[in-house]
Scaffold this motif. Structure first.
Motif, PDB file in Angstrom:
ATOM      1  N   GLY A  54      81.348  11.941  55.472  1.00 29.32           N
ATOM      2  CA  GLY A  54      80.082  11.422  55.927  1.00 29.32           C
ATOM      3  C   GLY A  54      78.983  12.530  55.517  1.00 29.32           C
ATOM      4  O   GLY A  54      77.683  12.348  55.089  1.00 29.32           O
ATOM      5  N   THR A  55      79.313  13.910  55.750  1.00 28.73           N
ATOM      6  CA  THR A  55      78.496  14.878  55.279  1.00 28.73           C
ATOM      7  C   THR A  55      79.124  15.682  54.070  1.00 28.73           C
ATOM      8  O   THR A  55      78.181  16.405  53.236  1.00 28.73           O
ATOM      9  CB  THR A  55      78.357  15.885  56.392  1.00 28.73           C
ATOM     10  OG1 THR A  55      79.655  16.495  56.705  1.00 28.73           O
ATOM     11  CG2 THR A  55      77.759  15.449  57.704  1.00 28.73           C
ATOM     12  N   GLY A  56      80.248  15.491  53.859  1.00 25.49           N
ATOM     13  CA  GLY A  56      80.925  16.128  52.810  1.00 25.49           C
ATOM     14  C   GLY A  56      81.250  17.562  52.890  1.00 25.49           C
ATOM     15  O   GLY A  56      81.516  18.497  51.975  1.00 25.49           O
ATOM     16  N   THR A  57      80.943  18.219  54.072  1.00 20.49           N
ATOM     17  CA  THR A  57      81.323  19.636  54.444  1.00 20.49           C
ATOM     18  C   THR A  57      82.717  19.803  54.297  1.00 20.49           C
ATOM     19  O   THR A  57      83.670  19.114  54.838  1.00 20.49           O
ATOM     20  CB  THR A  57      80.707  19.885  55.895  1.00 20.49           C
ATOM     21  OG1 THR A  57      79.369  19.425  55.982  1.00 20.49           O
ATOM     22  CG2 THR A  57      80.846  21.192  56.003  1.00 20.49           C
ATOM     23  N   THR A  58      82.971  20.834  53.757  1.00 19.86           N
ATOM     24  CA  THR A  58      84.309  21.219  53.631  1.00 19.86           C
ATOM     25  C   THR A  58      84.780  22.578  53.970  1.00 19.86           C
ATOM     26  O   THR A  58      83.955  23.397  54.287  1.00 19.86           O
ATOM     27  CB  THR A  58      84.804  21.390  51.980  1.00 19.86           C
ATOM     28  OG1 THR A  58      83.908  22.293  51.275  1.00 19.86           O
ATOM     29  CG2 THR A  58      84.724  20.011  51.277  1.00 19.86           C
ATOM     30  N   TYR A  59      86.061  22.743  54.399  1.00 19.17           N
ATOM     31  CA  TYR A  59      86.496  23.984  55.041  1.00 19.17           C
ATOM     32  C   TYR A  59      88.010  24.168  54.373  1.00 19.17           C
ATOM     33  O   TYR A  59      88.776  23.478  53.842  1.00 19.17           O
ATOM     34  CB  TYR A  59      87.009  23.710  56.516  1.00 19.17           C
ATOM     35  CG  TYR A  59      85.860  22.955  57.225  1.00 19.17           C
ATOM     36  CD1 TYR A  59      85.703  21.512  57.145  1.00 19.17           C
ATOM     37  CD2 TYR A  59      84.991  23.542  58.023  1.00 19.17           C
ATOM     38  CE1 TYR A  59      84.708  20.933  57.682  1.00 19.17           C
ATOM     39  CE2 TYR A  59      83.836  23.015  58.672  1.00 19.17           C
ATOM     40  CZ  TYR A  59      83.725  21.705  58.533  1.00 19.17           C
ATOM     41  OH  TYR A  59      82.805  21.031  59.258  1.00 19.17           O
ATOM     42  N   TYR A  60      88.107  25.561  54.229  1.00 16.89           N
ATOM     43  CA  TYR A  60      89.145  26.127  53.530  1.00 16.89           C
ATOM     44  C   TYR A  60      89.932  27.237  54.274  1.00 16.89           C
ATOM     45  O   TYR A  60      89.271  28.043  54.673  1.00 16.89           O
ATOM     46  CB  TYR A  60      88.848  26.475  52.082  1.00 16.89           C
ATOM     47  CG  TYR A  60      88.404  25.380  51.074  1.00 16.89           C
ATOM     48  CD1 TYR A  60      87.206  25.135  50.917  1.00 16.89           C
ATOM     49  CD2 TYR A  60      89.448  24.614  50.404  1.00 16.89           C
ATOM     50  CE1 TYR A  60      86.776  24.325  50.174  1.00 16.89           C
ATOM     51  CE2 TYR A  60      89.073  23.736  49.746  1.00 16.89           C
ATOM     52  CZ  TYR A  60      87.753  23.447  49.552  1.00 16.89           C
ATOM     53  OH  TYR A  60      87.425  22.308  48.718  1.00 16.89           O
ATOM     54  N   SER A  71      88.590  16.976  48.047  1.00 19.71           N
ATOM     55  CA  SER A  71      87.325  15.963  47.743  1.00 19.71           C
ATOM     56  C   SER A  71      88.095  14.396  48.311  1.00 19.71           C
ATOM     57  O   SER A  71      89.379  14.329  48.684  1.00 19.71           O
ATOM     58  CB  SER A  71      87.082  15.936  46.089  1.00 19.71           C
ATOM     59  OG  SER A  71      88.533  15.763  45.479  1.00 19.71           O
ATOM     60  N   GLN A  72      87.022  13.629  48.306  1.00 19.09           N
ATOM     61  CA  GLN A  72      87.335  12.361  48.826  1.00 19.09           C
ATOM     62  C   GLN A  72      86.645  11.172  47.693  1.00 19.09           C
ATOM     63  O   GLN A  72      85.412  11.537  47.255  1.00 19.09           O
ATOM     64  CB  GLN A  72      86.901  12.089  50.040  1.00 19.09           C
ATOM     65  CG  GLN A  72      87.688  10.923  50.713  1.00 19.09           C
ATOM     66  CD  GLN A  72      86.956  10.213  51.817  1.00 19.09           C
ATOM     67  OE1 GLN A  72      85.679  10.473  52.155  1.00 19.09           O
ATOM     68  NE2 GLN A  72      87.417   9.229  52.591  1.00 19.09           N
ATOM     69  N   ASP A  73      87.239  10.239  47.397  1.00 21.47           N
ATOM     70  CA  ASP A  73      86.767   9.236  46.543  1.00 21.47           C
ATOM     71  C   ASP A  73      86.632   7.713  47.704  1.00 21.47           C
ATOM     72  O   ASP A  73      87.509   7.446  48.056  1.00 21.47           O
ATOM     73  CB  ASP A  73      87.565   8.556  45.555  1.00 21.47           C
ATOM     74  CG  ASP A  73      87.006   7.579  44.662  1.00 21.47           C
ATOM     75  OD1 ASP A  73      86.195   6.498  44.997  1.00 21.47           O
ATOM     76  OD2 ASP A  73      87.364   7.764  43.403  1.00 21.47           O
TER      77      ASP A  73
END
Length: 126
Positions: A54-60, A71-73
């Motif tokens: 929804g926002t594309g925020t990523t966490y690692y 990532s997501q398609d």
């Protein structure tokens, strides 16, 4: 019922790459969290990477920053984990997870998700 099916695991030499995929059933919500976790025998499941859809925020996790990419398609309803510069310590069973209809998730790398896949094995040899 949410179904998650992982694929893409395998054996690779240190320094190599793999891409994991997680095919998900269609969600009713536009905002949710998805993550990748890994576990080795006798150890707790640990968060590797997560994404706020929804926002594309990523966490690692610190251990994979700069080497792994989540990532997501949306069109394919598929989550990916690109793993580069793999090391023997990355050897584990990798799981995909999802939490639906969430505006926020305080700790996206904690294994507190409601839905889990069956896992795919990644083995890295030195």
């Amino acid at each position: 019922q949410v179904q998650l099916v992982e694929s893409g695991g395998g054996s690779v030499q240190a320094g190599g790459s793999l891409r994991l995929s997680c095919a998900a059933s269609r969600y009713a919500c536009s905002r949710y969290f998805m993550g990748w976790f890994r576990q080795t025998p006798g150890k707790e499941r640990e968060g590797v990477a997560a994404i706020r859809v929804g926002t594309g925020t990523t966490y690692y996790a610190d251990s994979v920053k700069g080497r792994f990419t989540i990532s997501q398609d949306n069109a394919k309803n598929t989550l990916y984990l690109q793993m580069d510069s793999l090391q023997p310590d990355d050897t584990a069973m990798y799981y995909c997870a999802a939490d639906l209809c969430l505006q926020n998730k305080p700790r996206p790398l904690d294994p507190t998700y409601n839905y889990w896949g069956q896992g795919t094995q990644v083995t890295v040899s030195s």
